[in-house]
Design an enzyme around this catalytic site. Sequence first.
Site, PDB file in Angstrom:
ATOM      1  CD  GLU A 173      -3.237  -1.022   1.936  1.00  0.00           C
ATOM      2  OE1 GLU A 173      -3.307  -0.114   2.776  1.00  0.00           O
ATOM      3  OE2 GLU A 173      -4.145  -1.858   1.757  1.00  0.00           O
ATOM      4  CD  GLU A 297      -3.748  -5.926   3.001  1.00  0.00           C
ATOM      5  OE1 GLU A 297      -4.644  -5.192   3.463  1.00  0.00           O
ATOM      6  OE2 GLU A 297      -2.525  -5.707   3.133  1.00  0.00           O
TER       7      GLU A 297
HETATM    8  O1  AHR Z   1      -5.432  -5.777   6.863  1.00  0.00           O
HETATM    9  C1  AHR Z   1      -5.398  -4.587   7.590  1.00  0.00           C
HETATM   10  C2  AHR Z   1      -4.708  -3.460   6.819  1.00  0.00           C
HETATM   11  O2  AHR Z   1      -5.456  -3.137   5.699  1.00  0.00           O
HETATM   12  C3  AHR Z   1      -3.347  -3.766   6.266  1.00  0.00           C
HETATM   13  O3  AHR Z   1      -2.337  -3.615   7.188  1.00  0.00           O
HETATM   14  C4  AHR Z   1      -3.212  -2.762   5.168  1.00  0.00           C
HETATM   15  O4  AHR Z   1      -2.381  -3.204   4.131  1.00  0.00           O
HETATM   16  C5  AHR Z   1      -4.644  -2.522   4.725  1.00  0.00           C
HETATM   17  O5  AHR Z   1      -4.949  -1.180   4.662  1.00  0.00           O
END
Ligand code: AHR
Length: 495
Positions: A173, A297
């Site tokens: 990210e 994610e």
């Molecule tokens: O999964 C929780 C968070 O969500 C992670 O650390 C991040 O990559 C995303 O914003």
Amino acid sequence: MVNMNVNTNETNVIISRHIHGQFAEHLGRCIYEGLWVGKDSPIPNTDGIRNDVLEALQNLHIPVLRWPGGCFADEYHWKDGVGPLEERARMVNSHWGGVEENNHFGTHEFLRLCELLDTEPYISGNVGSGTVHEMQQWVEYMTQDGTSPMADWRRRNGRDEPWKITYFGVGNENWGCGGNMRPEYYADLYRHYSTYVRNYGDNQIYKIACGPNVDDYKWTEVLMREAAQHMNGLSLHYYTLPSGEFFPVKGPSTGFNETEWFRTLKNTLFMEELIIKHSKIMDKYDPDKKVGLIIDEWGIWTDVEPGTNPGFLYQQNTIRDALIAGVNLHLFYKYADRIKMANIAQMVNVLQSMVLTEGDRMLLTPTYHVFNLYQVHQDSERLDLQFDSPSYEFGAQSIPKISAAASRDTHGHIHITVCNLSHNESEAFQCQLDGAGSYTATAQVIAGDALDAHNTFDQPDRVAPQSLEVTLSAEGILSFELPAASVAAITLSQA
Ligand code: AHR
């Protein structure tokens, strides 16, 4: 009535097992307590990893596990997490609750967990606050076979043989918590850092670049234009938010109403638009689909459980989560020609988890049961499934009521998984199979007795797979009725 047709002709599209990947971050009680209790804990453990959780996760045959973050990854300095435990540096986990991180779970402990789970590691490297040198040395430490400063240090820390590391993420990210970068800047940094993510000996690394946040198509365009030739995979992050927003509230994980149920599933289905649009950009620069789309994610992100640390992201998991898991996995299978990996967030005690723990107790979530039933699709050949879904209408809005997928495993068994998204209407199915006369059918279903049906430590089996009645006629028609708000898995074995 839904009429389905399963075409058993070869498609030659293999559903990568890595789509069933998981993610474990140094966040809340995921690593500490959820996985790692330490060797001296009264909780039974293997080399510090709790046995109850380990055994539950082993049953899922997790193909790949992403670690150490998430946002944590871009603040993580791996050298703090090797060597004798009592000498390891402490830090503040500033992203997640501001708690102390003692670094007792580091590279050796993570890779031991992977060995115990028989899973491939996916390491997330630090671009946001780490140096190129640090990243290069981490890869050398883990994978260099011969004599070198890092390999020798690894040996002094108790590990002679190098590990095999296939997946390495170059930042996380970086458009947000990983440095608030513009895509042009990150694309250059990616090219720079990834150059030093080297293949030592016969270890071959699959390099994953930080991809877009949800519908940031510009990010994908710039990354593919500037750096596609240097990457094997590009990530995508998309979370289902019940309200559609992070602020002021995401929505509760339990105690929600029918409107929130519908909206949450509608928001989940947005994943398909994201896959299509990002893939179209990738196709422009990579028509041969050499670069995998890595959805590292995904899952539902609700408000935290009342009374828990807001930075720990601990939430309950209901039959709604089971549907979110089923629907997303079906989408990932559908686009398996581009999607090479997906990692649900997260494995234990954080967001959409497989298991929850409380002290020495553990429960399996509805999402766990979906991953368990769906594991038959891992590395199976996707089959074409034709059906017209009835609409699930709610107020003035509608979404498809049914989501489904089919595959054939290496033993020739056919697997059909089906979700009924409706909160209150069951659905009857008639499914035509080519050559069905020579199969026998068995089925299991996960359903709830309420929209927010979930498991608790006192009632851990309220939501669990039950057998589902199916009939298979001599003409090859498979019939069954799917309850409202349920997920089913049907197996057809050669008779
Ligand atoms: O999964 C929780 C968070 O969500 C992670 O650390 C991040 O990559 C995303 O914003």
